[in-house]
Design a protein around this motif. Sequence first.
Motif, PDB file in Angstrom:
ATOM      1  N   THR A  92     -26.666  -9.877 -17.990  1.00 46.77           N
ATOM      2  CA  THR A  92     -26.074  -8.405 -17.875  1.00 46.77           C
ATOM      3  C   THR A  92     -26.968  -7.623 -17.834  1.00 46.77           C
ATOM      4  OG1 THR A  92     -25.288  -8.551 -20.295  1.00 46.77           O
ATOM      5  CG2 THR A  92     -23.784  -9.002 -18.792  1.00 46.77           C
ATOM      6  N   GLU A  93     -28.056  -7.800 -18.762  1.00 49.51           N
ATOM      7  CA  GLU A  93     -29.148  -6.852 -18.793  1.00 49.51           C
ATOM      8  C   GLU A  93     -29.992  -6.908 -17.345  1.00 49.51           C
ATOM      9  OE1 GLU A  93     -31.426  -7.245 -22.397  1.00 49.51           O
ATOM     10  OE2 GLU A  93     -29.900  -7.329 -23.432  1.00 49.51           O
ATOM     11  N   LEU A 190     -19.848  -0.312 -14.520  1.00 51.34           N
ATOM     12  CA  LEU A 190     -19.882  -1.218 -13.550  1.00 51.34           C
ATOM     13  C   LEU A 190     -20.201  -2.556 -14.033  1.00 51.34           C
ATOM     14  CD1 LEU A 190     -21.565   0.578 -10.718  1.00 51.34           C
ATOM     15  CD2 LEU A 190     -19.042  -0.073 -10.633  1.00 51.34           C
ATOM     16  N   VAL A 191     -21.067  -2.724 -15.224  1.00 54.10           N
ATOM     17  CA  VAL A 191     -21.557  -3.892 -15.690  1.00 54.10           C
ATOM     18  C   VAL A 191     -20.209  -4.510 -16.558  1.00 54.10           C
ATOM     19  CG1 VAL A 191     -22.869  -5.025 -17.719  1.00 54.10           C
ATOM     20  CG2 VAL A 191     -23.901  -3.455 -15.869  1.00 54.10           C
ATOM     21  N   LEU A 194     -17.830  -6.160 -14.165  1.00 51.28           N
ATOM     22  CA  LEU A 194     -18.027  -7.462 -14.074  1.00 51.28           C
ATOM     23  C   LEU A 194     -17.686  -8.336 -14.991  1.00 51.28           C
ATOM     24  CD1 LEU A 194     -19.086  -9.604 -11.812  1.00 51.28           C
ATOM     25  CD2 LEU A 194     -21.438  -9.051 -12.885  1.00 51.28           C
ATOM     26  N   ILE A 195     -18.033  -7.975 -16.049  1.00 51.23           N
ATOM     27  CA  ILE A 195     -17.627  -8.758 -17.585  1.00 51.23           C
ATOM     28  C   ILE A 195     -16.016  -9.180 -17.268  1.00 51.23           C
ATOM     29  CG2 ILE A 195     -17.714  -8.924 -19.816  1.00 51.23           C
ATOM     30  CD1 ILE A 195     -20.132  -7.125 -19.793  1.00 51.23           C
ATOM     31  N   GLY A 196     -15.492  -7.978 -17.072  1.00 51.02           N
ATOM     32  CA  GLY A 196     -13.843  -8.046 -17.022  1.00 51.02           C
ATOM     33  C   GLY A 196     -13.334  -8.934 -16.129  1.00 51.02           C
ATOM     34  N   PRO A 224     -24.717  -5.728 -23.388  1.00 54.85           N
ATOM     35  CA  PRO A 224     -23.553  -5.389 -22.889  1.00 54.85           C
ATOM     36  C   PRO A 224     -22.321  -6.296 -23.131  1.00 54.85           C
ATOM     37  CG  PRO A 224     -25.015  -5.255 -21.251  1.00 54.85           C
ATOM     38  CD  PRO A 224     -25.656  -5.845 -22.495  1.00 54.85           C
ATOM     39  N   VAL A 225     -22.304  -7.342 -23.176  1.00 47.79           N
ATOM     40  CA  VAL A 225     -20.998  -8.220 -23.549  1.00 47.79           C
ATOM     41  C   VAL A 225     -20.813  -8.064 -24.820  1.00 47.79           C
ATOM     42  CG1 VAL A 225     -20.332 -10.614 -23.578  1.00 47.79           C
ATOM     43  CG2 VAL A 225     -21.801 -10.263 -22.015  1.00 47.79           C
ATOM     44  N   GLY A 226     -21.685  -8.080 -25.869  1.00 49.78           N
ATOM     45  CA  GLY A 226     -21.454  -7.847 -27.296  1.00 49.78           C
ATOM     46  C   GLY A 226     -20.810  -6.336 -27.625  1.00 49.78           C
TER      47      GLY A 226
END
Length: 243
Positions: A92-93, A190-191, A194-196, A224-226
């Motif tokens: 994600t980074e 936007l990141v 994508l995770i969602g 970003p995920v955390g």
Amino acid sequence: MTSSAPATNRAYRRLSVEERRSQLLRAALTLFAHRAPEDVSLDDVAETAGVSRPLVYRYFPGGKQQLYEAALRSSADALVLCFAEPPTGPPTERLGRVLDRYLVFVDEHDAGFSALMRGGSVAETSRTSAIVDGVRRAAAEQIQVHLGVPDPGPRLRMMVRTWIAAVEAASLIWLDEDKRPPVGELRDWLVDHLIGLLAATAASDGQTADVVRQLLALESPSGPVGSLARRVLPLVGEAGHLL
């Protein structure tokens, strides 16, 4: 009688064919970046390049359409490069860095980007559409590389293409909204998007679930995920009565 200065000392230097063509393309790109194709004339290109209109025709005998397609190809090549990112570090980074470059491109080519992605221009042809579709395919391939899936199944492939379409739509809305919210907030959203999408697709697709497990192992708590998990989990907890 004083002799004339040698040609090598004169201020004027004759450009090679490739140099002149590049000069005209740069002039065209400057104009197409901020104006729709139908609003740019060959006279405008000639004036911006500091040359005559017949010279533009000499290098682009197909007129504005040929020049536009060449400029579009040049822009497409530059846009594809935005998606190139070494496959190291948390995914994600990496994605955040890709989006930073992409959004800089959108910002610097605002009106031209809108005309390109919205379609309907009088300069639009099957060739220009193919160029734009090529950018989308290249973007999808790069995202798949960062997901670690060279051969995605139909659900995962659709998810990636859906996200790319959402990025395009969000970019156009961002331009319509006078580039608000700030670009950093747009990138982070936007990141998160994508995770969602990955999480929702993983709930019903085994391949995507495997991808998510592998990606989570590479993420850091401060990434970003955390960050998204800490914001979403309290909301999910309120849905306990639905279980």
